[in-house]
Design an enzyme around this catalytic site. Structure first.
Site, mmCIF file in Angstrom:
data_model
loop_
_atom_site.group_PDB
_atom_site.id
_atom_site.type_symbol
_atom_site.label_atom_id
_atom_site.label_comp_id
_atom_site.label_asym_id
_atom_site.label_seq_id
_atom_site.Cartn_x
_atom_site.Cartn_y
_atom_site.Cartn_z
ATOM 1 N N LYS A 46 0.859 -1.190 0.000
ATOM 2 C CA LYS A 46 0.000 0.000 0.000
ATOM 3 C C LYS A 46 0.898 1.245 0.000
ATOM 4 C CE LYS A 46 -2.777 -3.439 1.163
ATOM 5 N NZ LYS A 46 -3.528 -4.258 0.236
HETATM 6 C C1 LIG Z 1 -4.237 -5.470 1.140
HETATM 7 C C2 LIG Z 1 -5.702 -5.529 1.304
HETATM 8 C C3 LIG Z 1 -6.286 -6.071 2.449
HETATM 9 C C4 LIG Z 1 -5.478 -6.741 3.527
HETATM 10 O O1 LIG Z 1 -4.606 -5.876 4.184
HETATM 11 P P1 LIG Z 1 -3.557 -6.479 5.256
HETATM 12 O O2 LIG Z 1 -3.125 -5.287 6.029
HETATM 13 O O3 LIG Z 1 -2.457 -7.102 4.460
HETATM 14 O O4 LIG Z 1 -4.299 -7.463 6.080
HETATM 15 C C5 LIG Z 1 -7.660 -6.018 2.582
HETATM 16 N N1 LIG Z 1 -8.425 -5.477 1.622
HETATM 17 C C6 LIG Z 1 -7.920 -4.964 0.492
HETATM 18 C C7 LIG Z 1 -8.819 -4.348 -0.527
HETATM 19 C C8 LIG Z 1 -6.524 -4.995 0.278
HETATM 20 O O5 LIG Z 1 -6.020 -4.507 -0.860
#
Ligand SMILES: *Cc1c(COP(=O)(O)O)cnc(C)c1O
Length: 376
Positions: free
Chosen positions: A180
């Site tokens: 992210k």
């Molecule tokens: C990356 C992601 C998650 C999970 O995030 P984590 O912090 O890795 O658990 C959930 N929803 C979406 C849309 C994502 O892109």
């Protein structure tokens, strides 16, 4: 090799993590509390509750809202698998809804197509940072007793109407995974306007104990904690939060740089027949967490063909957002037809985009695509 993503980390993050270790307080403590306040203020909302990931954050919110067996939770299939898994952790049933072809997000109409009397909640995903149109979804859910949980895993720094994503009245969950924008290695945060819910989430994330470690530190020796119900350990560490505080100061610059790179991609690739580039929706501004190119049937090669040609040229790409309903773990779940989801899952790909990407890196990538478009 030009990578798809590379986090923007530097000596400031190193120093912040080192200072936390030297302080002797490494688990959830003062840095986590500070990070919670700072992020809540940044998005313009009341409270932040840091957790170990966005996935555990979604799980915790569903649990705290009392969603469980017998309840249905509408989710987009076109999302990272964690979105659809979250309802299963509390014994609820994820129900897959289709998405809009342009924003790649849920709409009130696609939710309505699969909603039933048992629909208790919708997980509204801002996919790859593209804000979804919350107002029409809020209007749809309001009269029906359906809760909204925003999955803003990718949407740090995105804007919905005149506010940051995260400013809304419903619980919002962010991710700080390195894929992210803002990263703490692993980590997540729930943002909420409801202070009672925030208190409950804070209790549940630390084993449902009645006194937190930080409070116990300041309490009398014989103030024992209690465990009145089943809780979880979904805490973030102070080392992670210290990195997050530094990263938050860089977030605006991260988004700005991504938007410059996106504009360059758009200028070069938008006019090529058979390629579709992402653009801001009329009601908001994306952070371009991922730059998703759609390779339509009119392009001389398929999406996979283009990915292979770029790989040969030293350019990493990834397939676009996955379709969870096609994964074996959901074999036992019925899904209504999801034509837009399947069309996008087969044709979308994610282009390289990272803070330190130069104009010449990007020029090399678009040049290669231009030559594939010319039949080379
Ligand atoms: C990356 C992601 C998650 C999970 O995030 P984590 O912090 O890795 O658990 C959930 N929803 C979406 C849309 C994502 O892109």
């Amino acid at each position: 090799m030009i990578p798809v993503m590379r986090p923007w980390l530097g000596e400031e993050e190193v120093a912040a993590a080192a200072a936390t270790i030297r302080s002797g307080w490494v688990a959830q403590g003062p840095r986590v509390a500070e990070f919670e306040e700072r992020l809540a203020a940044h998005v313009g909302n009341t409270a932040g509750v840091a957790v170990s990931s966005c996935t555990t954050g979604l799980h915790l919110v569903l649990h705290a809202l009392g969603i469980g067996p017998g309840d249905e939770v509408v989710v987009p299939s076109l999302s990272f698998i964690a979105t659809a898994n979250a309802p299963r952790y509390v014994g609820a049933t994820p129900v897959f809804a289709d998405v809009d072809l342009v924003t790649q997000n849920l709409t009130a109409a696609t939710i309505d197509a699969v909603a039933t009397e048992r629909t208790a909640a919708v997980i509204a995903v801002h996919q790859v940072g593209m804000p979804l149109d919350l107002d029409e979804i809020r209007r749809y859910c309001a009269g029906r007793g359906i809760r909204i949980i925003e999955d803003a895993a990718c949407a740090s720094g995105s804007v919905y109407r005149d506010s940051m994503v995260g400013a809304g009245p419903d619980p919002v969950v962010f991710s700080f995974h390195p894929r992210k924008l803002l990263t703490t290695g692993e980590g997540g945060m729930i943002i909420t306007a409801d202070t009672e819910l925030a208190t409950r989430l804070r209790t549940l994330r630390q084993h449902a104990m009645s006194v937190s470690a930080l409070d116990r530190h300041a309490a009398r020796a014989t103030d024992f904690e209690e465990y009145p119900e089943l809780g979880f350990n979904f805490r973030m560490t102070d080392m992670q939060a210290a990195v997050g505080i530094v990263q938050l100061d860089k977030l605006d610059a991260m988004v700005e740089r991504r938007r410059v790179l996106a504009a360059l991609y758009g200028e070069a690739l938008g006019p090529i027949p058979g390629l579709r580039v992402p653009v801001d929706p009329p009601y908001g501004r994306t952070n371009f967490q991922s730059y998703t190119l759609v390779v339509e049937d009119a392009f001389p090669v398929s999406r996979n063909g283009l990915m292979e040609k770029l790989h040969e040229a030293g350019v990493a790409t990834r397939r676009g957002v996955m379709a969870a309903h096609r994964e074996p773990t959901f074999d036992d779940h019925d899904a209504a037809p999801l034509p837009n989801t399947e069309w996008l899952a087969d044709r979308a790909m994610i282009m390289p985009m990272y803070h330190s990407m130069t104009e010449s890196d990007l020029g090399m990538v678009v040049d290669r695509i231009g030559r594939v478009a010319d039949g080379e």
